[in-house]
Design an enzyme around this catalytic site. Structure first.
Site, PDB file in Angstrom:
ATOM      1  N   PHE A  18      40.717  30.418  44.806  1.00 27.28           N
ATOM      2  CA  PHE A  18      39.819  31.577  44.863  1.00 27.28           C
ATOM      3  C   PHE A  18      39.728  32.183  43.470  1.00 27.28           C
ATOM      4  O   PHE A  18      40.722  32.629  42.911  1.00 27.28           O
ATOM      5  CB  PHE A  18      40.294  32.652  45.849  1.00 27.28           C
ATOM      6  CG  PHE A  18      39.301  33.787  45.932  1.00 27.28           C
ATOM      7  CD1 PHE A  18      38.200  33.693  46.779  1.00 27.28           C
ATOM      8  CD2 PHE A  18      39.426  34.905  45.122  1.00 27.28           C
ATOM      9  CE1 PHE A  18      37.257  34.716  46.823  1.00 27.28           C
ATOM     10  CE2 PHE A  18      38.482  35.933  45.167  1.00 27.28           C
ATOM     11  CZ  PHE A  18      37.398  35.836  46.019  1.00 27.28           C
ATOM     12  N   ASP A  70      44.656  31.895  36.200  1.00 29.29           N
ATOM     13  CA  ASP A  70      43.974  33.069  36.758  1.00 29.29           C
ATOM     14  C   ASP A  70      45.022  33.956  37.435  1.00 29.29           C
ATOM     15  O   ASP A  70      45.491  33.651  38.533  1.00 29.29           O
ATOM     16  CB  ASP A  70      42.909  32.617  37.765  1.00 29.29           C
ATOM     17  CG  ASP A  70      42.178  33.801  38.407  1.00 29.29           C
ATOM     18  OD1 ASP A  70      42.617  34.952  38.234  1.00 29.29           O
ATOM     19  OD2 ASP A  70      41.165  33.559  39.099  1.00 29.29           O
ATOM     20  N   LYS A 119      41.933  43.257  38.508  1.00 28.05           N
ATOM     21  CA  LYS A 119      42.514  44.081  39.575  1.00 28.05           C
ATOM     22  C   LYS A 119      43.424  45.205  39.048  1.00 28.05           C
ATOM     23  O   LYS A 119      42.929  46.262  38.700  1.00 28.05           O
ATOM     24  CB  LYS A 119      43.179  43.188  40.611  1.00 28.05           C
ATOM     25  CG  LYS A 119      42.103  42.384  41.367  1.00 28.05           C
ATOM     26  CD  LYS A 119      42.587  41.675  42.599  1.00 28.05           C
ATOM     27  CE  LYS A 119      41.394  41.138  43.387  1.00 28.05           C
ATOM     28  NZ  LYS A 119      41.361  39.701  43.555  1.00 28.05           N
TER      29      LYS A 119
END
Ligand SMILES: *Cc1c(COP(=O)(O)O)cnc(C)c1O
Length: 435
Positions: A146, A231, A260
């Site tokens: 993802f 990531d 985030k």
């Protein structure tokens, strides 16, 4: 109130349902306000936030120092675009580079934009530094990945739901099996410029790689002149009990993607980091973002990093994460065969539900009804990722409620007295992976 008068909860949910696009299916809780690890809905009910907006709220809601930094900057200037310099961007990037161990950082807003930045950088590096034939660069990505929701990124997702009806997709990506070096070798060729991978697959269900995989992958990339791009949009900045999850693997990647928690729970702030030899493929005009690295975002990002450091949130994540994991293992053993596995690192735990007995969504809704916010991923995994500021007392409260919910469910299913066929499987140890 008579039966026809809608509650505030129903009204707000109704309005979103009536006027909003239907691309989300939220848990039926209408959040009114929040502070640190607690959230209150419009009916005044209190919840423990065991989800923290997928790590975006790692600092807890409205951390006073991050809010104060934002307020100070809001007295000065917020957005100028990168057409001019500012007083907050340089200090923010300096702090970020020094913490992560890279020469340079490129600020963006969302995680997906930072991933797009990484893709562009990797391809250009592939042509200019590695000599790959123009238009031929390949990036290796893991099955179950993802990396966000842009059309390029979903094009290399292996999740049918993310892709259906959104093609045609950008070429230039090859898949390997997460944790399997043989499939990495098989997918590599002379046009491979990069491997783009999460250190722990979050959306896939908090999948921790087998020990040694990343060390081998690092060596493979070095030997074949391939960039290893990690990531850490969700795993980074303390979530796993280290500043960066790659530290668990004893490696250093060639480039890093953050997002985030970098926004301190207030703003979208992301970044792509690399050393000069890689980052310098970008020259003026080759990449940018109107809001990326704006003065307000940089002030908030800098304070977000300083708070993690000053409040020792990384160590806290390691310690309380181990405690949370142990407590959930206990509940899982008690709740056999409803719960199949508990896995994770730091304050990031996936609880695997046996789909023959319940869906993760159903348990998530029952948890919310009793005051614990979590979120399912796929049909079978309940994700717990509380703010790193959470206390032991709140972990105990949340786990206690989780225990009530799963034991109630098991009682309803009348699977508390395990049938002989299930007894053998109940002997199998609950899968455990801790830092
Ligand atoms: C959330 C996430 C992204 C995308 O971030 P957005 O801010 O939602 O665009 C990318 N990579 C990983 C690993 C993520 O968890």
């Amino acid at each position: 109130m008579d039966a026809t008068t809608p509650t505030a909860t129903q009204e707000f949910i109704g309005k979103e349902a009536r006027f909003g696009a239907r691309n989300y299916q939220p848990v039926p809780v209408v959040v009114d306000h929040a502070r640190d690890c607690l959230v209150w809905d419009v009916e005044g009910r209190e919840y423990i936030d065991m989800m923290s907006a997928y790590s975006a709220v790692s600092h807890g809601h409205l951390h006073p120092r991050v809010v104060a930094a934002a307020q100070r900057q809001l007295q000065r200037v917020a957005v100028t675009s990168r057409a001019y310099h500012g007083t907050t961007l340089g200090p923010f990037l300096e702090k970020l580079c020094k913490l992560a161990g890279f020469d340079r950082a490129l600020p963006m807003n969302t995680g997906a934009e930072a991933v797009e930045t990484a893709i562009k950088c990797a391809r250009r590096w592939g042509y200019r530094a590695k000599g790959i034939a123009d238009g031929q660069a390949q990036i290796l990505v893991a099955r179950g990945n993802f990396h966000g929701r842009t059309s390029t990124i979903i094009g290399f997702s292996s999740e049918p739901e993310y892709r259906a009806g959104f093609g045609p997709f950008a070429p230039g990506f090859e898949h390997f099996d997460f944790g399997d070096m043989a499939s990495v070798r098989a997918a590599t060729n002379a046009s491979t410029c990069a491997v783009l991978v999460e250190p722990i697959q979050g959306e896939a269900g908090v999948i921790v790689p087998p020990a040694g995989f990343f060390a081998e992958l690092r060596e493979w990339c070095t030997r074949n002149d391939i960039l290893l791009i990690i990531d850490e949009v969700q795993s980074g900045l303390g979530r796993t009990g280290r500043w960066f999850a790659f530290e668990h693997e004893g490696i250093h990647p060639d480039a890093l993607i953050l997002g985030k928690a970098l926004g301190g729970g207030l703003l979208p702030v992301s970044a792509f980091l690399a050393d000069e030899r890689v980052m310098d493929v970008f020259n003026p005009g080759s990449h940018g973002s109107t809001f990326g690295g704006n003065a307000l975002a940089a002030a908030v990002g800098l304070e977000a990093l300083q708070v993690i450091e000053d409040e020792h949130l990384v160590q806290r994540s390691a310690d309380l994460g181990e405690y949370l994991n142990e407590r959930l293992q206990e509940v899982a053993r008690e709740a056999r065969p409803l719960i199949r596995a508990v896995r994770g690192r730091g304050l990031w735990v996936g609880v695997d539900v046996d789909p023959r007995h319940a869906t993760a969504r159903e348990l998530v809704e029952r948890l919310a009804a009793r005051g614990v916010l979590s979120k399912e991923t796929h049909d079978t995994v309940i994700r717990f990722a509380p703010p790193l500021t959470i206390t032991k007392a709140l972990v105990d409260r949340a786990v206690g409620i989780f225990r009530d919910v799963v034991l109630d469910k098991r009682r309803e299913l009348a699977i508390n007295s395990i049938a002989p066929a299930e007894a053998a499987c109940a002997e199998a140890p609950i899968e455990a992976t801790t830092a």
